[in-house]
Scaffold this active site. Structure first.
Site, PDB file in Angstrom:
ATOM      1  N   ASP A 147      42.697 -19.542 -53.218  1.00  0.00           N
ATOM      2  CA  ASP A 147      43.911 -18.745 -53.342  1.00  0.00           C
ATOM      3  C   ASP A 147      44.878 -19.268 -52.285  1.00  0.00           C
ATOM      4  OD1 ASP A 147      45.786 -16.732 -53.951  1.00  0.00           O
ATOM      5  OD2 ASP A 147      44.968 -15.430 -52.383  1.00  0.00           O
ATOM      6  N   GLU A 184      44.503 -20.841 -57.815  1.00  0.00           N
ATOM      7  CA  GLU A 184      45.455 -19.906 -58.397  1.00  0.00           C
ATOM      8  C   GLU A 184      46.813 -20.600 -58.400  1.00  0.00           C
ATOM      9  OE1 GLU A 184      47.537 -15.796 -57.118  1.00  0.00           O
ATOM     10  OE2 GLU A 184      45.355 -15.718 -57.311  1.00  0.00           O
ATOM     11  N   ASP A 191      42.697 -11.855 -49.563  1.00  0.00           N
ATOM     12  CA  ASP A 191      43.047 -13.227 -49.947  1.00  0.00           C
ATOM     13  C   ASP A 191      41.780 -14.058 -50.127  1.00  0.00           C
ATOM     14  OD1 ASP A 191      46.204 -13.457 -49.431  1.00  0.00           O
ATOM     15  OD2 ASP A 191      45.281 -12.188 -47.906  1.00  0.00           O
TER      16      ASP A 191
END
Length: 184
Positions: free
Chosen positions: A11, A71, A145
């Site tokens: 991420d 992502e 996160d």
């Protein structure tokens, strides 16, 4: 007999970057490791990018993932933030490509949908579902996160063998063929 596959999910972020690594064999998966890279304390964007590259490469060299999933940046209102996020993602991609590891990108909605069945799920809902899916007694990090990085890895496992990902690259040549507009 199906072979074990190590998947690293990332991420990207410029304040906190999340990494989740799972082992998958058939339908079974288990948590290998989860990491967060705290970048808030660094003075400038260039330093953050170097640290992102170094950390991503170090994790790749430690865990030897077979595939990396990221992502994809979403389109926000703040262009500067989006640009910085895209750079962070690009540096992580470069680290994986440097080790010739195939990369796949997933949109945030696709990741949430794969994990929770709801493309608008909260980070807390995603983390709760990951805890159940991976049979964890305690969630191993306080940063969502990092759990998002884990969600990317699990999403990729769920989509393995299906051409439902947004983009996939097996190396620099593949990246350049799919992105001719980036060649100058």
């Amino acid at each position: 007999m199906q072979a074990e596959k190590i998947i690293m999910g990332i991420d990207p972020g410029t304040s906190i970057m999340g990494f989740g690594i799972i082992s998958a064999k058939g339908n079974a998966m288990e948590l290998v490791s989860i990491h967060e890279l705290i970048l808030k304390k660094y003075p400038n964007h260039e330093t953050k990018l170097k640290i992102i590259f170094d950390k991503t490469l170090a994790l790749i060299d430690e865990y030897h993932p077979d595939e990396v999933a990221l992502e994809a940046p979403f389109f926000g209102k703040n262009v500067q933030s989006m640009l910085k996020l895209g750079r962070a993602q690009g540096v992580a991609m470069a680290a994986a490509l440097h080790r010739s590891i195939p990369i796949t990108e997933y949109s945030p909605k696709k990741i949430k949908m794969a994990i929770t069945g709801n493309g608008n799920a909260s980070k807390e809902q995603v983390a709760g579902m990951l805890k159940n899916l991976l049979k964890l007694k305690e969630f191993p990090t306080k940063y969502l996160d990092a759990s998002d990085g884990l969600a990317v890895a699990v999403c990729h496992h769920f989509n393995s063998g299906n051409l439902v990902s947004d983009k996939s690259y097996s190396g620099w040549d593949s990246f350049l063929k799919q992105n001719p507009d980036r060649i100058k």
